[in-house]
Design a protein around this motif. Sequence first.
Motif, PDB file in Angstrom:
ATOM      1  N   ASN A 255       0.850  -1.187   0.000  1.00  0.00           N
ATOM      2  CA  ASN A 255       0.000   0.000   0.000  1.00  0.00           C
ATOM      3  C   ASN A 255       0.884   1.234   0.000  1.00  0.00           C
ATOM      4  N   ARG A 256       0.890   1.952  -1.124  1.00  0.00           N
ATOM      5  CA  ARG A 256       1.682   3.175  -1.246  1.00  0.00           C
ATOM      6  C   ARG A 256       0.780   4.394  -1.466  1.00  0.00           C
ATOM      7  N   ALA A 257      -0.494   4.261  -1.116  1.00  0.00           N
ATOM      8  CA  ALA A 257      -1.454   5.347  -1.325  1.00  0.00           C
ATOM      9  C   ALA A 257      -1.198   6.487  -0.335  1.00  0.00           C
ATOM     10  N   PRO A 258      -1.492   7.719  -0.739  1.00  0.00           N
ATOM     11  CA  PRO A 258      -1.390   8.839   0.207  1.00  0.00           C
ATOM     12  C   PRO A 258      -2.454   8.687   1.296  1.00  0.00           C
ATOM     13  N   ARG A 262      -5.515   5.817   1.631  1.00  0.00           N
ATOM     14  CA  ARG A 262      -4.882   4.623   2.200  1.00  0.00           C
ATOM     15  C   ARG A 262      -5.900   3.593   2.679  1.00  0.00           C
ATOM     16  N   VAL A 263      -6.962   4.045   3.337  1.00  0.00           N
ATOM     17  CA  VAL A 263      -7.962   3.096   3.850  1.00  0.00           C
ATOM     18  C   VAL A 263      -8.642   2.373   2.688  1.00  0.00           C
ATOM     19  N   THR A 264      -8.985   3.111   1.634  1.00  0.00           N
ATOM     20  CA  THR A 264      -9.616   2.483   0.471  1.00  0.00           C
ATOM     21  C   THR A 264      -8.684   1.467  -0.167  1.00  0.00           C
ATOM     22  N   ALA A 265      -7.400   1.802  -0.264  1.00  0.00           N
ATOM     23  CA  ALA A 265      -6.424   0.869  -0.834  1.00  0.00           C
ATOM     24  C   ALA A 265      -6.295  -0.376   0.037  1.00  0.00           C
ATOM     25  N   ASP A 266      -6.323  -0.198   1.358  1.00  0.00           N
ATOM     26  CA  ASP A 266      -6.272  -1.356   2.270  1.00  0.00           C
ATOM     27  C   ASP A 266      -7.475  -2.270   2.065  1.00  0.00           C
TER      28      ASP A 266
END
Length: 322
Positions: A255-258, A262-266
Amino acid sequence: MTGLRRKLPSSHALFVFEAAARHENFSRAAAELNVTQPAVSRTIATLEAHLGTALFRRGKTGARLTAEGLRLRHVVSGAFAEIGAELDALARRGGGKIPITLSVSTAFTAHWLMPRIDRLHAAFPQVDLRFQMIPGPVDGPPDEVDLAMRYLTADPGAACFVMQEAHVPVCIPALVDQARRGEVPRLLLEAAGTVARADPSLSFPDYAIVLQGAMIGQGVADGWINIVAHWLCEGHLLPCADALTLGARDCYLLNRAPPERRVTADLLAAWITAELHADLARLDGIFPALGIGALRHPRPALAAQAAPPGRGVLQGGDAMDD
């Protein structure tokens, strides 16, 4: 702004430069931009001529940035990051979808993700899913993406474990007996087929094509389980060996999302992992002798080598990755 336009041969040149500068490799930049390597080379040469300065030093190992190129990369990358952040903010304020970029192989996208894309859209109606697709071995740092599927030799810490690395030869049901007798051509990823072989074989630059060849009965392919799981579950492909070949790595979703994504990417990483684990559990019942269900758990030896967050060792150049 009119003055800026006069200083560039085209606005497109900045996008090409940014990709080439980030990879320091024109071929990888071309793959990301979905253009040819000569097109990238021509655009960079035109930009350098327009600016009157060299931005790259070309060599056999790639294209290294000059001091001028490094300065321009710093400015362009920073500007692009600010623009991207503001566009994301505008989309959120306007009720738009959340953009999530996923870095995976073309093979994983075509052969595992696409058959369930409707379920993904139903589970994440708020997500605008975008792809960075890699045709060959998946390697390199997961730059400029939110989620990246990578095989690592050590636990990277802040990542979602997916499964152990493993593969088994696969082919269509009608060819299983012939394949076991070695009477069927091998279908190979080009990087693994460059050395002359005594047995009949065909090699391709994209593992997605290798698997497509196996699915239409053209030969036997090494089936990486995370990619062929769907077709094994459906019976379109079958193992033609009695044991898995285990790799030395584990598969993770990094997970490299800002922070704002980040929560959505998780959640997306957890969904992909759960779907794949459901396939592995089903395959464990269909082919119990292969022990596919055990791939859902990390190997203790690798887990014990936990690296600091974000410092997993990326390994590239193998015959096949994700």
